[in-house]
Design a protein around this motif. Sequence first.
Motif, PDB file in Angstrom:
ATOM      1  N   ARG A  24      -2.070  -9.394  11.578  1.00  0.00           N
ATOM      2  CA  ARG A  24      -0.822  -9.031  11.357  1.00  0.00           C
ATOM      3  C   ARG A  24      -1.187  -7.629  10.436  1.00  0.00           C
ATOM      4  N   LEU A  25      -0.519  -6.619  10.738  1.00  0.00           N
ATOM      5  CA  LEU A  25      -0.647  -5.303   9.623  1.00  0.00           C
ATOM      6  C   LEU A  25       0.592  -5.317   8.807  1.00  0.00           C
ATOM      7  N   ARG A  26       0.287  -5.401   7.330  1.00  0.00           N
ATOM      8  CA  ARG A  26       1.364  -5.399   6.683  1.00  0.00           C
ATOM      9  C   ARG A  26       1.517  -3.985   6.032  1.00  0.00           C
ATOM     10  N   ILE A  27       2.946  -3.433   6.423  1.00  0.00           N
ATOM     11  CA  ILE A  27       3.303  -2.167   6.189  1.00  0.00           C
ATOM     12  C   ILE A  27       4.533  -2.075   5.411  1.00  0.00           C
ATOM     13  N   PRO A  28       4.099  -2.006   4.158  1.00  0.00           N
ATOM     14  CA  PRO A  28       5.027  -1.672   3.230  1.00  0.00           C
ATOM     15  C   PRO A  28       6.218  -0.673   3.388  1.00  0.00           C
ATOM     16  N   GLY A  29       7.550  -1.232   3.459  1.00  0.00           N
ATOM     17  CA  GLY A  29       8.594  -0.365   3.799  1.00  0.00           C
ATOM     18  C   GLY A  29       8.844   0.066   5.165  1.00  0.00           C
ATOM     19  N   GLY A  30       7.886  -0.372   6.336  1.00  0.00           N
ATOM     20  CA  GLY A  30       7.902  -0.323   7.525  1.00  0.00           C
ATOM     21  C   GLY A  30       7.756   1.010   8.049  1.00  0.00           C
ATOM     22  N   ILE A  31       7.264   2.046   7.492  1.00  0.00           N
ATOM     23  CA  ILE A  31       6.963   3.413   8.025  1.00  0.00           C
ATOM     24  C   ILE A  31       5.349   3.779   8.442  1.00  0.00           C
ATOM     25  N   ILE A  32       5.283   4.239   9.472  1.00  0.00           N
ATOM     26  CA  ILE A  32       3.893   4.659  10.106  1.00  0.00           C
ATOM     27  C   ILE A  32       3.927   5.807  10.715  1.00  0.00           C
ATOM     28  N   ASN A  33       2.980   6.653  10.458  1.00  0.00           N
ATOM     29  CA  ASN A  33       2.919   8.090  11.015  1.00  0.00           C
ATOM     30  C   ASN A  33       2.103   8.229  12.399  1.00  0.00           C
ATOM     31  N   TYR A  34       2.215   9.450  12.691  1.00  0.00           N
ATOM     32  CA  TYR A  34       1.381   9.752  14.319  1.00  0.00           C
ATOM     33  C   TYR A  34      -0.110   9.078  14.230  1.00  0.00           C
ATOM     34  N   GLN A  35      -0.875   9.451  13.156  1.00  0.00           N
ATOM     35  CA  GLN A  35      -2.223   8.946  13.314  1.00  0.00           C
ATOM     36  C   GLN A  35      -2.407   7.394  13.105  1.00  0.00           C
ATOM     37  N   GLN A  36      -1.398   6.935  12.344  1.00  0.00           N
ATOM     38  CA  GLN A  36      -1.396   5.374  12.382  1.00  0.00           C
ATOM     39  C   GLN A  36      -1.129   4.745  13.933  1.00  0.00           C
ATOM     40  N   CYS A  37      -0.355   5.142  14.197  1.00  0.00           N
ATOM     41  CA  CYS A  37       0.240   4.867  15.481  1.00  0.00           C
ATOM     42  C   CYS A  37      -0.855   4.832  16.718  1.00  0.00           C
ATOM     43  N   GLN A  38      -1.582   5.817  16.710  1.00  0.00           N
ATOM     44  CA  GLN A  38      -2.939   6.115  17.465  1.00  0.00           C
ATOM     45  C   GLN A  38      -3.943   5.084  17.338  1.00  0.00           C
ATOM     46  N   ILE A  39      -3.961   4.783  16.111  1.00  0.00           N
ATOM     47  CA  ILE A  39      -5.232   3.743  15.592  1.00  0.00           C
ATOM     48  C   ILE A  39      -4.689   2.413  16.089  1.00  0.00           C
ATOM     49  N   ILE A  40      -3.358   2.082  15.715  1.00  0.00           N
ATOM     50  CA  ILE A  40      -2.750   0.647  16.262  1.00  0.00           C
ATOM     51  C   ILE A  40      -2.907   0.686  17.755  1.00  0.00           C
ATOM     52  N   ALA A  41      -2.595   1.434  18.328  1.00  0.00           N
ATOM     53  CA  ALA A  41      -2.504   1.589  19.744  1.00  0.00           C
ATOM     54  C   ALA A  41      -3.915   1.390  20.254  1.00  0.00           C
TER      55      ALA A  41
END
Length: 488
Positions: A24-41
């Motif tokens: 589980r990735l803990r993301i305070p406030g629930g906001i992720i950016n483009y680069q973070q999305c690519q890493i998660i994918a």
Amino acid sequence: MQIPFTACPGLFYTTPAQDGFLYRLRIPGGIINYQQCQIIADIADNYGSGYIDITNRANIQIREIKQRINIEVLQQLQIFSLGSSNANIDHIRNIMTSPTAGIDTEELIDTRPLVKAWEEYITANSHLSELSAKFSVCFDGGGKVAIKYQPNDIILAAELDQSDVYLRLYLSYGEKGEASKDTGILLKPEESIQVLAALAETYLKHIDTKAHRKARLREIINNITIETYIQQVKEKLSPNIFDIRKNSLCDSATLREKNHLGIHPQRQTGLYYIGIVVPLGRLESWQIRGLANIAKRYGDDNIRLTPWQNLLLTDIPQNQILEVEQKITNLGLNSSPTDIKSSLVACSGKRGCAAAATETKEDALNLAKHLENLMILDSPVNIHFSGCSKSCAQHTQADITLFGVTLETANETVPAYQVYVFGHLLYEYVTLDKVPALIRQMLELYQKERLSLHESFGQFIDRHSHQLNQLFSKSSPNLTFTILKSHV
């Protein structure tokens, strides 16, 4: 790396599930950016099965991981703020706030700086890792997309007192499942982190740190009383900070949560946010990358996750909305608040959890396909499939809950569901093949007999609360043979 014991999934320790390891990735406030999305994918593709789940705390879960993620990858996630720089506190529940913080046309205060400040505080104070992993804090900015009705140990909700903005303090105590209670205390926003620190330290003071299962805040307050807890918190603060201001709860504090799905104007002139339906909170990695590309090209480079397991694209110029909508459609998604899947919730089910009695996600999608072909649901109805009593996917009461059970027959064990409306048990042991038709007939009855288009399912149920058995018996006359018991 010393990691505290917890049964809750996280990033810096593995949690085994029925279908593999769960991160589980803990993301305070629930906001992720483009680069973070690519890493998660990339993580989902390289370690999991090519998908992620958005949780009811605006986290991201990656399931079906067959091998542990190596330390170099975990460190990369830390570098890109997808993992806490202090691994010891990474198990503490995600800090929640409205997904429309900073863009809500009705909000009183942008809570994003408060989320950041509280995250920095707990990161800098490793001893808070001794708190229960379920310790949860929520900031509500007083906007039209309300978050203060979500279950949390501590809620700070903005409201006006004359012309000044304060944060009203709510605490969780009383019976399990009860909503957090208004303390009558109003705080200045600049005092909130100091007060949260005192609340957490006082909570920690009463915890047996050697126990594997740490007591919840609700249990501590119930044991020592709310008056004692508040007094002990006050003793940790300067008198001018926690000089208790008792105010009666404002009329504006009634439920004002509005649908976040669809197209909505932001407080920034000429810009809009689009709330997108994510069926059962699940996205394939190619969809994550596609959404990130849209956010980067047309928006502010960010995707906002919601506790309703959907997401928002923000800062979309008005003249590009149609183009963005088409690209969303090309990803197999939509922004319609009347999509049956917009209010459909399910846990991981039997495939992912040994405690589940049914394949909840599969059964929920089968229901959605059935309803989409036969009716238009013109008013959102929250339908929750839960594989067991833990209710992991949704802790609040749904309009309709289907609770997974097994039906023992002479020859076999058959998966089935108990069907509830707002906590009232209507049907027991409804077999899987009869669930779609039963739910459709219940929804059709609601649409036929409601007072107006504006009467919600909840209001409809409340109006008929003393005759639910008789009301719904006429919605399923041909299904009675599948229902062994029927009562309220």
